[in-house]
Enzyme design. Structure first.
Site, short mmCIF file in Angstrom:
data_model
loop_
_atom_site.label_atom_id
_atom_site.label_comp_id
_atom_site.label_asym_id
_atom_site.label_seq_id
_atom_site.Cartn_x
_atom_site.Cartn_y
_atom_site.Cartn_z
N GLY A 1 1.91 -8.53 -2.56
CA GLY A 1 2.01 -8.02 -1.08
C GLY A 1 3.34 -7.61 -0.74
N VAL B 1 -7.30 -10.56 -2.73
CA VAL B 1 -7.85 -9.49 -2.10
C VAL B 1 -6.73 -8.41 -1.75
CG1 VAL B 1 -9.11 -8.59 -0.03
CG2 VAL B 1 -9.51 -11.04 -0.95
N ASN C 1 7.82 -10.81 -22.10
CA ASN C 1 8.07 -11.27 -23.51
C ASN C 1 8.48 -10.33 -24.18
OD1 ASN C 1 7.26 -13.90 -22.42
ND2 ASN C 1 5.18 -13.58 -22.93
#
Length: 596
Positions: free
Chosen positions: A541, A292, A490
């Site tokens: 976050g 979320v 990568n």
């Protein structure tokens, strides 16, 4: 200066150097002999002769194995350049890594992935220190196009080498099998094999098993060992080019994208800040939601938006810590007996830098977020918006051919589309759905885009293929969507991102630059997002150092652009896919929020 005074100063200087006497003000002598102070004179001479010095070129690459933000091995690439005949360390990059292994994978699968990552990093270090070090020597670090071309050709040769080895191994294995069959074949038992073939010829059950109501999962894209060396070297050269040119990396990237034409204004990407991580392996019922995220309104500065997110995050944590205020903590009744309040939810900081928590249904989760916002005087849909990552590829039960959204609750792809339509109708403050479906469900992607494209963004993250394949033939080979999350991992090169963002923009799709699962402390991703003009930046976050460092870098860029008067306000515009044939139609724009 008068002639008499000049003669006096000269005489004093001569006497000084003969050791006869020291003048009271030697500064007067020096100022008379030199029109500029010595330091300024030397600076002028250095600047003059530097015009004739050779331009800096790459003289050495150094690759080494380091650890990322979660203690996993990754690659660091250092660039050394010859500057005015001296070898000088210019910059370094630390690559982030992305795992294709789902979080609910078996332990042996996770262990095998860890071993493969170790081998890949070891190979990447060898490539950088040996082949790439020799190949890129004497290259101008500002020539990103040439560097990426050479890196691309080297990688293509490695792919061909791998295919050749695999083909030789396959032919050898086939020859061994044929030799084994010829050895075991004997006249004494000529009828040994035919009965097995007849027995295997019964295909009644196989015919019914072939009926599959959903498209099978596409195989994971193979990752060549050592591919981190390509992405790490390309990004290191971009940083070196910016350093040599004496401009920030975000401006250097913008110049590369716009053919060295400096943009007058730049738009900052809007942050998608993850506040909750609902892991699929938690014992709670809800499996539908993985992440979320909060998206601040465009009218706020980034500083204001981050502060508002932090306020909401603190309130969510407070609600979890207060049993009296948790949802359902009052205890309901069953058969006339009061029930005990549920145990405290799991609380820990995930690798994404946010709180890990489980829920039993989607409404419970959204109500918790609404409560947290209301408690601090904010309203979802006006003062803050939501984005949800569903990671639908981890929900599919291939035995049933359905998505498991709750424990024991399954939905078909068509039913998933109907569920999302109802969700957005009930919760219009959700403005972005990430991976609501698997990439194989192309028909359903078209359906959900036509139904919800004018109300929110439908974004493909794991539902998109590798960047190297997205740019094939100037076409985006993915299902219909509003935008794509691009991850620098990568063999991705800076030129690939520049090319791909141009293609996405031409197709009216937004670009989201996202942090991989295993992030490093390198902040280059933020500069790339700003320079490429990405609409969103998905960094995780605000609770882990390797992620917070990137938010701090974004705040520093905002301050710098604002000080130079080059900051342009962003806009959130949705695409009405149902009316896509009418480009003249104005897009939907979100309502303006209230300022703090």
């Amino acid at each position: 200066m008068e002639a008499g005074e000049r003669r006096r100063l000269r005489r004093e200087a001569a006497e000084y150097y003969r050791g006869q006497r020291v003048p009271e003000r030697m500064e007067d002598v020096l100022n008379a002999l030199f029109p500029l102070p010595p330091a300024d004179l030397y600076g002028e001479l250095a600047n003059y002769f530097s015009k004739f010095s050779k331009a800096p070129v790459i003289c050495k690459l150094v690759g080494r194995k380091v650890l990322d933000g979660v203690g996993q091995p990754t690659l660091e690439v250092e660039i050394y350049c010859t500057v005015k005949n001296y070898e000088k360390r210019i910059c370094s990059t630390v690559m982030a890594t992305h795992s294709q292994i789902p979080e609910n994978a078996l332990p042996e699968t996770i262990e095998a992935d860890a071993k493969e990552r170790n081998y890949s990093v070891h190979t990447a270090v060898q490539w950088v220190n040996e082949a790439l070090n020799t190949m890129l020597r004497d290259l101008d670090p500002t020539d990103q196009c040439q560097a990426d071309k050479m890196l691309g050709e080297y990688f293509a040769n490695k792919i061909e080498e791998k295919k050749k080895i695999e083909k030789e191994e396959e032919e050898k294995k086939k020859a061994e099998e044929e030799a084994a069959k010829a050895t075991h074949a004997s006249p004494s038992c000529p009828s040994a094999s035919p009965p097995k073939q007849k027995k295997g010829g019964k295909t009644g059950k196989k015919v019914s098993a072939e009926v599959n109501p959903i498209p099978p999962a596409e195989p994971a894209e193979p990752v060549l060992r050592g591919s981190l060396a390509i992405g790490g070297t390309s990004l290191a050269i971009a940083k070196a080019g910016a350093t040599i040119s004496r401009v920030p990396l975000y401006l250097h990237t913008a110049l590369l994208k716009h053919n060295q034409e400096s943009p007058k204004e730049m738009t900052l990407p809007l942050p998608m800040v993850t506040v909750l991580n609902c892991e699929k392996k938690l014992p709670t019922k809800l499996k539908l939601v993985k992440e979320v995220m909060l998206i601040p309104p465009v009218e706020l500065s980034l500083q204001q938006g981050i502060e508002r997110v932090l306020d909401i995050q603190k309130e969510i944590t407070r609600l979890f810590e207060s049993p009296a205020k948790r949802l359902g903590s009052q205890g309901d009744t069953r058969k006339g007996k009061p029930q005990k309040a549920p145990p405290p939810p799991l609380k820990r900081i995930s690798h994404l830098g946010c709180l890990t928590i489980g829920y039993d249904n989607l409404e419970q989760l959204l109500l918790q977020l609404q409560t947290a916002c209301n408690n601090i005087g904010l309203e979802l849909g006006i003062d803050m918006y939501l984005a949800i990552n569903f990671a639908a590829h981890e929900l599919m039960d291939y035995g049933k051919g359905k998505y498991e959204i709750l424990t024991g609750t399954f939905k078909t792809p068509d039913e998933m589309v109907a569920m999302y339509v109802e969700m957005i109708d009930n919760f219009p403050f959700i403005i972005a759905l990430i991976d609501p479906l698997r990439k194989e469900d192309r028909d359903q992607w078209s359906s959900i885009c036509c139904a919800l494209g004018s109300k929110c963004y439908l974004i493909a993250e794991d539902a998109a293929t590798q960047i190297s394949k997205l740019t094939t033939d100037q076409n985006i080979n993915i299902a219909m969507c509003s935008g794509v999350v691009l991850k620098y991992t990568n063999q991705t090169k800076v030129s690939d991102l520049i090319e791909l963002t141009g293609v996405l923009h031409g197709q009216r799709r937004v670009t989201i630059l996202g942090s991989p699962d295993r992030e490093s402390s390198d902040e280059s991703l933020v500069d790339l997002a700003v320079g490429l003009g990405a609409r969103f930046l998905k960094l995780g976050g605000l609770s882990r150092g390797e992620r917070v460092a990137k938010y701090n870098r974004l705040l520093a860029i905002e301050e710098e652009l604002a000080a130079n008067g080059a900051l342009r306000e962003a806009k959130l515009e949705f695409v009405d896919f149902a009316e896509d044939s009418q480009p003249e139609q104005l897009p939907d724009v979100l309502p303006a929020p209230e300022q703090d």
